[in-house]
Design an enzyme around this catalytic site. Structure first.
Site, mmCIF file in Angstrom:
data_model
loop_
_atom_site.group_PDB
_atom_site.id
_atom_site.type_symbol
_atom_site.label_atom_id
_atom_site.label_comp_id
_atom_site.label_asym_id
_atom_site.label_seq_id
_atom_site.Cartn_x
_atom_site.Cartn_y
_atom_site.Cartn_z
ATOM 1 C CE LYS A 76 -3.436 2.015 2.522
ATOM 2 N NZ LYS A 76 -4.304 1.654 3.913
ATOM 3 C CB SER A 151 -8.382 3.352 3.267
ATOM 4 O OG SER A 151 -7.477 2.725 4.033
ATOM 5 C CB SER A 175 -9.290 0.450 5.908
ATOM 6 O OG SER A 175 -9.350 1.654 5.577
#
Ligand code: GLN
Length: 485
Positions: A76, A151, A175
């Site tokens: 990420k 997310s 998330s």
């Protein structure tokens, strides 16, 4: 042998250790697949050339004692990577190149892993659909109009599409677990303090935790083992004896007491979620666990509490993006004008909304009514969990109140978007570990997840429960490669 990209993380590790597959073969396979994945928009930055070089380097003098020997990973884009662009999916950090490495990614590289690239996410990890990213939304490999969740949407999509054997995300209010649930993958948010926050772009510091996202529970245990460490660079890191989560993984959950909180049966929840939850209970009973009805009376207040605490911390954390120290600087007539222009051009709509809410709830005159009150309610939510954990060993709930939704379906309705976090947010507020595992399909054949919540630092226990359930559930999702170009 089956396709390299079909193998699990543990299988890859075993194959490298027994010298059946080289790091270069694995890295090549993932690079080739990733190169064809533009339609999914998972990558923000690709480091394929250096990945191949690093795999060659590994193969030349392989250290087979490592836990992730020569295994490629896309991560990420919220984790700072030294010398490699780290954007948090924001325009304001579009050209930010960190001079330091996050502890979590450093732990991966120290274990022998190799960086494939940086993955798209919601801007500053604010969102539930990966639609707030400055670099555009991510598509789920499950269907061309479906969000992967957020997310950590780029991470979940890349994992489900087999662009990376496993990955890492961050979870402030869900998330990791929500996108895992939307994409039929496994995601674990560790206990607050288990995984270092050093070098992770901060969203809400009292809630943020990094965690593993994997194809199965065993891989999740292995990756947690690598990620979790005491770190003096993070003042909230907790020094405790970390188990060998993967080595100690077992399916013996006989006699474990699993709580079913009545407050998680929310109005308007689709019947299929309720059915899935019922099935989850049956699986647990089959494994010899005991089901106990419990009550978490302040559950209803978790979402409003989160949406005060998280924006408050975000508004404070994001004050550092002022055009002086990091990233974008817009021209202005004077200092104040430069601040204003930089921040109004650099942040997206959702981030601005949170900064405004956060600034408001922290402002003099409203602080007591909102922020202080929210902190008190947060304690009550934590107390609810402390009370039930005197009676049960873990808690079972659905991961999300629905399956994945369509791109654009909720993007203009923040409240309906926030409702997605209803089952995940209490876990962050209380600092507890929670894991989402794929547990079934809805009528459209979209995945649905179940969440297991544990006592603080009891990750081994929820991993064991998840491991036993995984075997009973025997979840299969056939994702077609429609997106390959
Ligand atoms: N969806 C939640 C939010 O937008 C959670 C985000 C997260 O866990 N990073 O705040």
């Amino acid at each position: 042998m089956s396709n390299i990209t079909d193998l699990s993380l543990n299988e890859l590790v075993d194959n490298v250790k027994s010298k059946k597959i080289s790091s270069k073969e694995i890295t090549n396979a993932y690079v080739e697949r990733s190169k064809k994945s533009n339609k999914l928009n998972t990558y923000i930055e690709q480091t394929f050339d250096s990945a191949i070089k690093n795999s060659e380097k590994f193969d030349k003098s392989p250290n087979l004692e490592k836990k992730l020997p020569g295994i490629p990973f896309a991560v990420k884009d919220l984790f700072c990577t030294k010398g490699i662009k780290t954007t948090a999916s924001s325009k304001i950090l579009e050209n930010f190149i960190p001079t330091y490495e996050s502890t979590i990614t450093q732990n991966l590289w120290d274990a022998g892993a190799i960086l494939l690239g940086k993955l798209n996410c919601d801007e500053f990890a604010m969102g539930s659909s990966n639609e707030t990213s400055y670099f555009g939304n991510v598509i789920s490999p499950i269907s061309d109009n479906l969000v992967p969740g957020g997310s950590s949407g780029g991470s979940a999509s890349a994992l489900a599409a087999k662009l990376t054997p496993a990955t890492i995300g961050t979870d402030t209010g869900g998330s990791i677990r929500q996108p895992a649930s939307f994409t039929g993958t496994v995601g674990l948010k560790p206990t607050y303090g288990s995984c270092s926050r050093y070098g992770i772009v901060a969203f809400a510091s009292s809630l943020d935790q990094a965690g593993p996202m994997t194809r199965n529970v065993k891989d999740c245990s292995l990756l947690l083992e690598v990620m979790s460490s005491f770190d003096h660079k993070d003042s909230t890191s907790v020094d405790f004896k970390r188990p060998n989560y993967c080595l100690d993984l077992n399916k013996n959950i006989k006699g474990k007491k699993i709580g079913i909180p009545k407050e998680y049966r929310v109005d308007g929840m689709p019947k299929e979620i309720d059915k899935l939850w019922e099935k989850g209970k049956e699986y647990l009973k089959d494994c010899g666990a005991e089901i106990v009805d419990i009550s978490l009376p302040h559950t209803n207040y978790a979402l409003p509490t989160y949406y005060i605490v998280a924006p408050a911390e975000a508004s404070s954390n994001l004050a550092r993006y002022d055009g002086v120290k990091y990233g974008l600087r817009a021209d202005g007539e004077n200092l104040i004008d430069m601040y204003e222009k930089t921040r109004s051009q650099g942040f997206g709509e959702e981030v601005k909304r949170r900064i405004m809410i956060g600034t408001y709830v922290l402002s003099s005159g409203y602080y007591d009514a909102y922020y202080l009150k929210a902190q008190k309610v947060r304690k009550l939510i934590k107390n609810d969990f402390d009370d039930v954990f005197k009676k049960v060993d873990a808690i079972l709930t659905p991961s999300t109140p629905s399956s994945a939704f369509k791109v654009g379906e909720k993007s203009n309705d923040p409240v309906s978007m926030y409702l997605n976090d209803i089952f995940t947010v209490p876990v962050n507020l209380a600092g507890l570990p929670g894991i989402s595992i794929p547990a079934g399909l809805d009528k459209n054949n979209y995945p649905l997840g179940l969440q297991i919540i544990g006592k603080p630092f009891d990750e081994q226990n929820i991993l064991n429960i998840a491991y036993s359930m995984e075997e009973k559930i025997n979840f299969k999702l056939n994702i077609k490669d429609w997106w390959i170009k």
